[in-house]
Enzyme design. Structure first.
Site, PDB file in Angstrom:
ATOM      1  CB  ALA A  33      -0.901   0.003   1.228  1.00 20.35           C
ATOM      2  CE  LYS A  61      -3.858   3.653   1.005  1.00 18.50           C
ATOM      3  NZ  LYS A  61      -2.602   3.459   1.736  1.00 18.50           N
ATOM      4  CB  THR A 327       4.859   6.262   5.846  1.00 17.64           C
ATOM      5  OG1 THR A 327       4.855   5.422   6.999  1.00 17.64           O
ATOM      6  CG2 THR A 327       3.691   7.215   5.920  1.00 17.64           C
TER       7      THR A 327
HETATM    8  C1  LIG Z   1       4.917  -6.301   7.787  1.00 15.24           C
HETATM    9  C2  LIG Z   1       5.331  -5.207   6.850  1.00 15.24           C
HETATM   10  C3  LIG Z   1       4.370  -4.589   6.044  1.00 15.24           C
HETATM   11  C4  LIG Z   1       4.755  -3.540   5.202  1.00 15.24           C
HETATM   12  N1  LIG Z   1       3.796  -2.898   4.470  1.00 15.24           N
HETATM   13  C5  LIG Z   1       4.142  -1.789   3.758  1.00 15.24           C
HETATM   14  C6  LIG Z   1       3.174  -1.045   3.047  1.00 15.24           C
HETATM   15  O1  LIG Z   1       1.993  -1.384   3.002  1.00 15.24           O
HETATM   16  N2  LIG Z   1       3.585   0.054   2.381  1.00 15.24           N
HETATM   17  C7  LIG Z   1       4.881   0.461   2.378  1.00 15.24           C
HETATM   18  O2  LIG Z   1       5.191   1.506   1.790  1.00 15.24           O
HETATM   19  N3  LIG Z   1       5.824  -0.267   2.990  1.00 15.24           N
HETATM   20  C8  LIG Z   1       5.485  -1.359   3.698  1.00 15.24           C
HETATM   21  N4  LIG Z   1       6.459  -2.075   4.338  1.00 15.24           N
HETATM   22  C9  LIG Z   1       7.860  -1.719   4.165  1.00 15.24           C
HETATM   23  C10 LIG Z   1       8.365  -2.258   2.822  1.00 15.24           C
HETATM   24  O3  LIG Z   1       8.134  -3.642   2.766  1.00 15.24           O
HETATM   25  C11 LIG Z   1       9.856  -1.997   2.640  1.00 15.24           C
HETATM   26  O4  LIG Z   1      10.119  -0.650   2.919  1.00 15.24           O
HETATM   27  C12 LIG Z   1      10.282  -2.282   1.229  1.00 15.24           C
HETATM   28  O5  LIG Z   1       9.885  -3.551   0.840  1.00 15.24           O
HETATM   29  C13 LIG Z   1      11.774  -2.131   1.049  1.00 15.24           C
HETATM   30  O6  LIG Z   1      12.450  -3.159   1.671  1.00 15.24           O
HETATM   31  P1  LIG Z   1      14.037  -3.203   1.528  1.00 15.24           P
HETATM   32  O7  LIG Z   1      14.384  -3.152   0.104  1.00 15.24           O
HETATM   33  O8  LIG Z   1      14.634  -2.203   2.427  1.00 15.24           O
HETATM   34  O9  LIG Z   1      14.414  -4.635   2.144  1.00 15.24           O
HETATM   35  P2  LIG Z   1      14.180  -6.111   1.543  1.00 15.24           P
HETATM   36  O10 LIG Z   1      12.925  -6.231   0.783  1.00 15.24           O
HETATM   37  O11 LIG Z   1      14.404  -7.040   2.701  1.00 15.24           O
HETATM   38  O12 LIG Z   1      15.354  -6.284   0.500  1.00 15.24           O
HETATM   39  C14 LIG Z   1      16.667  -6.553   0.875  1.00 15.24           C
HETATM   40  C15 LIG Z   1      17.486  -6.818  -0.360  1.00 15.24           C
HETATM   41  O13 LIG Z   1      18.844  -6.990   0.008  1.00 15.24           O
HETATM   42  C16 LIG Z   1      19.340  -8.182  -0.569  1.00 15.24           C
HETATM   43  N5  LIG Z   1      20.315  -8.749   0.349  1.00 15.24           N
HETATM   44  C17 LIG Z   1      20.267  -8.803   1.702  1.00 15.24           C
HETATM   45  N6  LIG Z   1      21.376  -9.399   2.182  1.00 15.24           N
HETATM   46  C18 LIG Z   1      22.143  -9.698   1.118  1.00 15.24           C
HETATM   47  C19 LIG Z   1      23.410 -10.324   0.946  1.00 15.24           C
HETATM   48  N7  LIG Z   1      24.115 -10.793   1.974  1.00 15.24           N
HETATM   49  N8  LIG Z   1      23.885 -10.473  -0.303  1.00 15.24           N
HETATM   50  C20 LIG Z   1      23.197 -10.020  -1.379  1.00 15.24           C
HETATM   51  N9  LIG Z   1      21.990  -9.422  -1.275  1.00 15.24           N
HETATM   52  C21 LIG Z   1      21.479  -9.275  -0.052  1.00 15.24           C
HETATM   53  C22 LIG Z   1      18.123  -9.101  -0.720  1.00 15.24           C
HETATM   54  O14 LIG Z   1      18.344 -10.060  -1.712  1.00 15.24           O
HETATM   55  C23 LIG Z   1      17.071  -8.082  -1.114  1.00 15.24           C
HETATM   56  O15 LIG Z   1      17.103  -7.845  -2.495  1.00 15.24           O
HETATM   57  C24 LIG Z   1       6.109  -3.143   5.150  1.00 15.24           C
HETATM   58  C25 LIG Z   1       7.066  -3.805   5.921  1.00 15.24           C
HETATM   59  C26 LIG Z   1       6.692  -4.827   6.774  1.00 15.24           C
HETATM   60  C27 LIG Z   1       7.746  -5.500   7.602  1.00 15.24           C
END
Ligand SMILES: Cc1cc2nc3c(=O)[nH]c(=O)nc-3n(C[C@H](O)[C@H](O)[C@H](O)COP(=O)(O)OP(=O)(O)OC[C@H]3O[C@@H](n4cnc5c(N)ncnc54)[C@H](O)[C@@H]3O)c2cc1C
Length: 485
Positions: A33, A61, A327
C-alpha cells in the site's frame, strides 16, 4: 527503487551503478500500500502508469478505512486529498465544526470526494482544472511489491545498471578511514565502489553490521514488533481503499490488488502469541488462503545516522515505522530524492551527510507522530495493549499538536511535513478528539450561510461520484493484467 531512480536521473556517465541482489535471500515481499507521492516517483522515472499497474497487478487507493480504532464498532475513512474547500482564508473543517452543531449526524467524510468515491467503490482520474470538483480527488496504489521490484530492476538494467546475482559475504573497509572500499561475494567476485547504498533490509549489513551505526528505538511508543502476512483469493469487489482493523493487541490490514487480497496482522508479541495472531488473521480472511502465514519480526525506529562515511542506508536498513499509514516506500523515495539534492563530491564532505541525516531523521519523526496519534487517540480499554497506548506518554511535538486542536480545532503543517492538515483532521475527528469550542472567527459567520455552502459542496461531490465508473470497470478499461492466482 534506488538503482532505478539514480540510473534515470543522473546524467549519463556521472556514475557507474551496480546492483547486487541475492535471489536466495529474496526481498521481504510486503509493502503493497502506498500514498500519493508514489505517483511523483514513477513520473520522475517516466514510468507509464497503465504499464506499471498491469505489471504489478495494481489497483487504485483513495484512502484507508480505520475500523475499531477510536471505539469498538466505529469506523472512519482517512481519505487522500482535502475535505471541502477553504473559504475566506479559513480552513474548511472550522466551517464544518460549526455546521455540526446544528447537524450532529454529519461526518466530515461527507465532504471528501475521495471518501465518497471510496465508499461507493468508484474511481475517476482527477481533473487538472482546479475549478472542477474532480480536481479534489487524490489517489495512490495498492500493488504486488515483489512485482514492482522486478519491474524496477528491468527498468534500471535498461538504463545501464549492472545487476549481479550473488550473496555478499564480506565487506572491505579502508584500514584508516573505515570507509567501505569493496564488497566480496560468495562467488569470489569483488565489487569496488566510491559510495555504497545499504539496501539489505532489516539486517543492515553495511550501516549496522559493518559501520556499527546505532539504532534509535521507538518501541515504547509503537509497541508492535511482529507481523504475520498472508494473501488470499479475492471474493468480492476490488475496493479502492485499504482496510485497517484494530484488534486485541495490534491491527490487521487488508489490501486489494487485481489478482488477490493481501492481509497481515501486526501485533505486540509480549501481549499476543503467534498462534493467537494467526488464528485471528485466518478467521478474518475474505477468501481461501494462498499459502501459510509468514512471520516477520521488526523493531520500530531508525538508524541514528542514515548516511555514515560513504554508505547511505535506504529502506528497512535505515529504519522502519509500521505500515499503518503506508509510509515506508515514501521514506525510501525521500532518501533517494534527498541524496540526489545533496549529491556529494568524491571527498564525501561531512557537512553534506550531516544535512542528509538531519532532514531524514526529521521525516521519520514527523511520520512517527502521526502514527502514534492512532494509538493514543483511543477510548478502548478492553485489553492491556490499548490501556497501555491510551495512557502512555507521547512525544511533546504530538501532545502540543493535540492540545492545540482540542482548544479550538487549530491544526498546522510544520516545515515540509508529509502529512497535511486534512490528514490530521481525518484521524483526530475520526478517533473522537473534539475541539472544546469552534474557532471564534467562525462564530461570527451566519449558520444559514455555512449550511448553504456546505450543502452545495456536498451535492456537487455526490453528483461527480454518481458519474464515475466503478473501480473495477475503470481498471478493466485502463490497466487490467488479466492475471489470476
Ligand atoms: C509487515 C510489513 C508490512 C509492510 N507494508 C508496507 C506497506 O503497506 N507500504 C509500504 O510503503 N511499505 C510497507 N512495508 C515496508 C516495505 O516492505 C519496505 O520498505 C520495502 O519492501 C523495502 O524493503 P528493503 O528493500 O529495504 O528490504 P528487503 O525487501 O528485505 O530487501 C533486501 C534486499 O537486500 C538483498 N540482500 C540482503 N542481504 C544480502 C546479501 N548478503 N547479499 C546479497 N543481497 C542481499 C536481498 O536479496 C534483497 O534484495 C512493510 C514492511 C513490513 C515488515
Amino acid at each position: 527503487m534506488t538503482a532505478a531512480a539514480l540510473s534515470s536521473v543522473l546524467p549519463e556517465n556521472a556514475a557507474r551503478i551496480c546492483l547486487v541482489e541475492s535471489e536466495q535471500i529474496g526481498t521481504i515481499g510486503v509493502g503493497e500500500a502506498t500514498i500519493p507521492d508514489i505517483i511523483n516517483f514513477n513520473a520522475m522515472l517516466g514510468i507509464p502508469e497503465a504499464e506499471f499497474l498491469k505489471a504489478t497487478n495494481g489497483t487504485f487507493k483513495l484512502g484507508i478505512q480505520f475500523v475499531n480504532w477510536g471505539r469498538q464498532g466505529e469506523s472512519y475513512m482517512h481519505p487522500f486529498g482535502q475535505h471541502g474547500v477553504d473559504m475566506n482564508g479559513i480552513d474548511f473543517h472550522q466551517y464544518w465544526l460549526k455546521y455540526r452543531q446544528d447537524h450532529p449526524d454529519s461526518s466530515i467524510e461527507d465532504f471528501s470526494l475521495s471518501a465518497i468515491a471510496a465508499q461507493g467503490g468508484k474511481f475517476a482520474m482527477p481533473d487538472p482544472n482546479p475549478r472542477s470538483v474532480l480536481s479534489q480527488l487524490r489517489y495512490a496504489y495498492h500493488f504486488d511489491a515483489t512485482a514492482y521490484a522486478r519491474y524496477l530492476r528491468g527498468f534500471a538494467e535498461q538504463r545501464g545498471v549492472r545487476r549481479i546475482e550473488g550473496k555478499v559475504t564480506h565487506i572491505g573497509q579502508h584500514p584508516e578511514t573505515g570507509f567501505i572500499t569493496h564488497i566480496d561475494l560468495e562467488s569470489g567476485e569483488s565489487v569496488d565502489g566510491d559510495l555504497f547504498f545499504d539496501c539489505t533490509g532489516f539486517r543492515g549489513m553495511l550501516i549496522s553490521q559493518t559501520l556499527g551505526v546505532s539504532f534509535q528505538d521507538w518501541s515504547h511508543w509503537l509497541p508492535c514488533d511482529t507481523a504475520q502476512a498472508i494473501a488470499c483469493e479475492r471474493t468480492g469487489e476490488i475496493l479502492p481503499y485499504t482496510i485497517s482493523t484494530a484488534k486485541q493487541a495490534g491491527w490487521q490490514w487488508r489490501i486489494p490488488t487485481q489478482h488477490r487480497t493481501g492481509n497481515g496482522h501486526i501485533y505486540s508479541s509480549k501481549l499476543l502469541s503467534d498462534d493467537e495472531a494467526i488464528d485471528s488473521l485466518l478467521q478474518d480472511l475474505d477468501g481461501p488462503a494462498l499459502g501459510s502465514p509468514r512471520k516477520i519480526r521488526f523493531q520500530t525506529g531508525h538508524r541514528t545516522k542514515l548516511w555514515e562515511k560513504n554508505c547511505v542506508a535506504i529502506g528497512l536498513s535505515g529504519g522502519f515505522l509500521e505500515p499503518l499509514e503506508s509510509t515506508s516506500l515514501f521514506l525510501i523515495q525521500e532518501g533517494i530524492s534527498k541524496f540526489i539534492s545533496l549529491y556529494p563530491t568524491a571527498a564525501m564532505p561531512a557537512v553534506v551527510s550531516d544535512e542528509y541525516n538531519r532532514q531524514l531523521v526529521k521525516k521519520f519523526e514527523q511520520v512517527r507522530d502521526f502514527i502514534i496519534l492512532h494509538y493514543k487517540a483511543t477510548e478502548r480499554d478492553d485489553s492491556e495493549f490499548w490501556n497501555y497506548t491510551r495512557t502512555m506518554d507521547i512525544p511533546d511535538s504530538l501532545s502540543a499538536r493535540m492540545e492545540l486542536f482540542q482548544e479550538a480545532g487549530r491544526i498546522f503543517r510544520y516545515e515540509d511535513e508529509l502529512f497535511a492538515k486534512p490528514n490530521w483532521i481525518a484521524v483526530l475527528l475520526g478517533q473522537n478528539i473534539a475541539p472544546k469550542s469552534v474557532d471564534p472567527i467562525i462564530g461570527a459567520v451566519g449558520a444559514a450561510d455555512i449550511t448553504r455552502s456546505l450543502q452545495s459542496m456536498r451535492s456537487a461531490m455526490q453528483g461527480a461520484v454518481a458519474k464515475m465508473q466503478t473501480h473495477r470497470a475503470f481498471l478493466e478499461h485502463y490497466a487490467w493484467s488479466g492475471e489470476t492466482v
